[in-house]
Design a protein around this motif. Structure first.
Motif, short mmCIF file in Angstrom:
data_model
loop_
_atom_site.label_atom_id
_atom_site.label_comp_id
_atom_site.label_asym_id
_atom_site.label_seq_id
_atom_site.Cartn_x
_atom_site.Cartn_y
_atom_site.Cartn_z
N GLU A 1 12.66 1.51 1.23
CA GLU A 1 12.02 2.73 2.16
C GLU A 1 10.76 2.41 2.78
OE1 GLU A 1 10.45 7.53 1.55
OE2 GLU A 1 11.17 6.31 -0.47
N ALA A 2 10.07 1.78 2.22
CA ALA A 2 8.71 1.13 3.10
C ALA A 2 9.02 0.46 4.41
CB ALA A 2 7.81 0.29 2.23
N ALA A 3 10.08 -0.51 4.16
CA ALA A 3 10.51 -1.45 5.31
C ALA A 3 11.31 -0.39 6.45
CB ALA A 3 11.52 -2.35 4.65
N GLU A 4 12.04 0.61 6.00
CA GLU A 4 12.62 1.22 6.89
C GLU A 4 11.73 2.32 7.67
OE1 GLU A 4 15.52 3.47 4.86
OE2 GLU A 4 16.77 1.94 4.48
N LEU B 1 0.75 -1.12 0.02
CA LEU B 1 -0.17 -0.01 0.06
C LEU B 1 0.87 1.17 -0.01
CD1 LEU B 1 -2.73 1.32 0.45
CD2 LEU B 1 -1.97 1.63 2.47
N LEU B 2 1.78 1.12 0.74
CA LEU B 2 2.81 2.46 0.82
C LEU B 2 3.28 2.77 -0.50
CD1 LEU B 2 4.82 1.75 4.11
CD2 LEU B 2 2.80 3.40 3.68
N ILE C 1 8.29 1.40 8.25
CA ILE C 1 7.72 0.67 9.06
C ILE C 1 8.54 0.25 10.31
CG2 ILE C 1 6.41 -1.50 9.45
CD1 ILE C 1 6.09 -1.07 6.04
N LYS C 2 10.02 -0.22 10.07
CA LYS C 2 10.70 -0.50 11.24
C LYS C 2 10.87 0.48 12.38
CE LYS C 2 14.13 -2.55 9.43
NZ LYS C 2 15.47 -3.08 8.92
N SER C 3 10.95 1.71 11.74
CA SER C 3 11.56 2.82 12.62
C SER C 3 10.06 3.31 13.37
CB SER C 3 11.86 3.88 11.79
OG SER C 3 13.00 3.53 11.15
N GLY C 4 8.90 2.82 13.18
CA GLY C 4 7.82 3.07 13.86
C GLY C 4 7.03 4.29 13.59
N LEU C 5 7.46 4.53 11.90
CA LEU C 5 6.88 5.78 11.52
C LEU C 5 5.56 5.91 10.72
CD1 LEU C 5 10.27 7.38 10.30
CD2 LEU C 5 8.85 8.04 12.37
N VAL C 6 5.02 4.72 10.76
CA VAL C 6 3.66 4.26 10.04
C VAL C 6 2.65 3.86 11.04
CG1 VAL C 6 2.57 2.80 8.25
CG2 VAL C 6 5.19 3.53 8.08
N LYS C 7 1.48 4.53 11.01
CA LYS C 7 0.43 4.52 11.72
C LYS C 7 -0.83 3.61 10.84
CE LYS C 7 0.95 7.91 15.28
NZ LYS C 7 0.23 8.78 15.92
N VAL C 8 -1.38 2.56 11.59
CA VAL C 8 -2.58 2.04 10.79
C VAL C 8 -3.68 2.19 11.90
CG1 VAL C 8 -3.37 -0.33 10.05
CG2 VAL C 8 -1.00 0.17 9.59
N ASN C 9 -4.63 2.61 11.21
CA ASN C 9 -6.08 2.89 12.26
C ASN C 9 -5.46 3.78 13.44
OD1 ASN C 9 -7.46 1.67 10.32
ND2 ASN C 9 -7.13 -0.11 11.48
N HIS D 1 -7.56 -3.77 4.98
CA HIS D 1 -8.95 -4.19 4.23
C HIS D 1 -9.67 -2.74 4.19
CE1 HIS D 1 -8.18 -8.59 4.95
NE2 HIS D 1 -7.60 -8.11 6.15
N HIS D 2 -10.84 -2.95 3.65
CA HIS D 2 -11.69 -1.86 3.29
C HIS D 2 -11.95 -0.86 4.74
CE1 HIS D 2 -14.81 0.38 1.08
NE2 HIS D 2 -15.55 0.44 2.42
N GLY D 3 -11.77 0.45 4.50
CA GLY D 3 -11.94 1.23 5.66
C GLY D 3 -10.78 1.45 6.68
N ASP D 4 -9.77 0.49 6.46
CA ASP D 4 -8.49 0.48 7.17
C ASP D 4 -7.60 1.94 6.75
OD1 ASP D 4 -8.84 -1.28 8.54
OD2 ASP D 4 -7.34 -2.74 7.38
N THR D 5 -6.90 2.79 7.90
CA THR D 5 -6.40 4.02 7.40
C THR D 5 -5.09 3.83 7.87
OG1 THR D 5 -6.77 5.21 9.31
CG2 THR D 5 -8.28 5.49 7.84
N VAL D 6 -4.00 4.58 6.73
CA VAL D 6 -2.63 4.31 7.05
C VAL D 6 -1.96 5.78 7.05
CG1 VAL D 6 -0.51 3.72 6.19
CG2 VAL D 6 -2.40 2.20 5.98
N THR D 7 -1.35 6.24 7.94
CA THR D 7 -0.63 7.68 8.10
C THR D 7 0.88 7.49 7.88
OG1 THR D 7 -2.54 8.36 9.43
CG2 THR D 7 -0.59 9.73 9.39
N VAL D 8 1.52 8.27 7.36
CA VAL D 8 2.83 8.20 6.96
C VAL D 8 3.03 9.97 6.68
CG1 VAL D 8 4.92 7.74 5.88
CG2 VAL D 8 3.07 6.09 6.11
#
Length: 78
Positions: free
Chosen positions: A33-36, A21-22, A38-46, A58-65
């Protein structure tokens, strides 16, 4: 108080993995870059930090970067 805009990202299937998705949403240039991020804790899901690159979204999930938020949308809305 202003709500950040949430961009809808439509996917073909009923699920997509976080790393995919990223890239699809152009939040990162490539898988490395995606792996870095995510591993660094810079990606939020919901709203919560998620460090699993293979996290199923899935449908309706949100991702913030980096202050940008996208919401998953599927054709069926399921």
């Amino acid at each position: 108080m202003s709500n950040p805009e949430i961009e809808e990202i439509t996917i073909r299937d009923d699920m997509i993995r976080l790393g995919q998705l990223l890239k699809l949403a152009s939040l990162v240039e490539d898988g490395v870059e995606a792996a870095e991020l995510i591993k660094s804790g810079l990606v939020k899901v919901n709203g919560e930090i998620d460090e699993r690159r293979g996290r199923q979204l899935h449908h309706g999930d949100t991702v913030t970067v980096n202050g940008r938020t996208v919401r998953i949308s599927t054709p069926e809305g399921a």
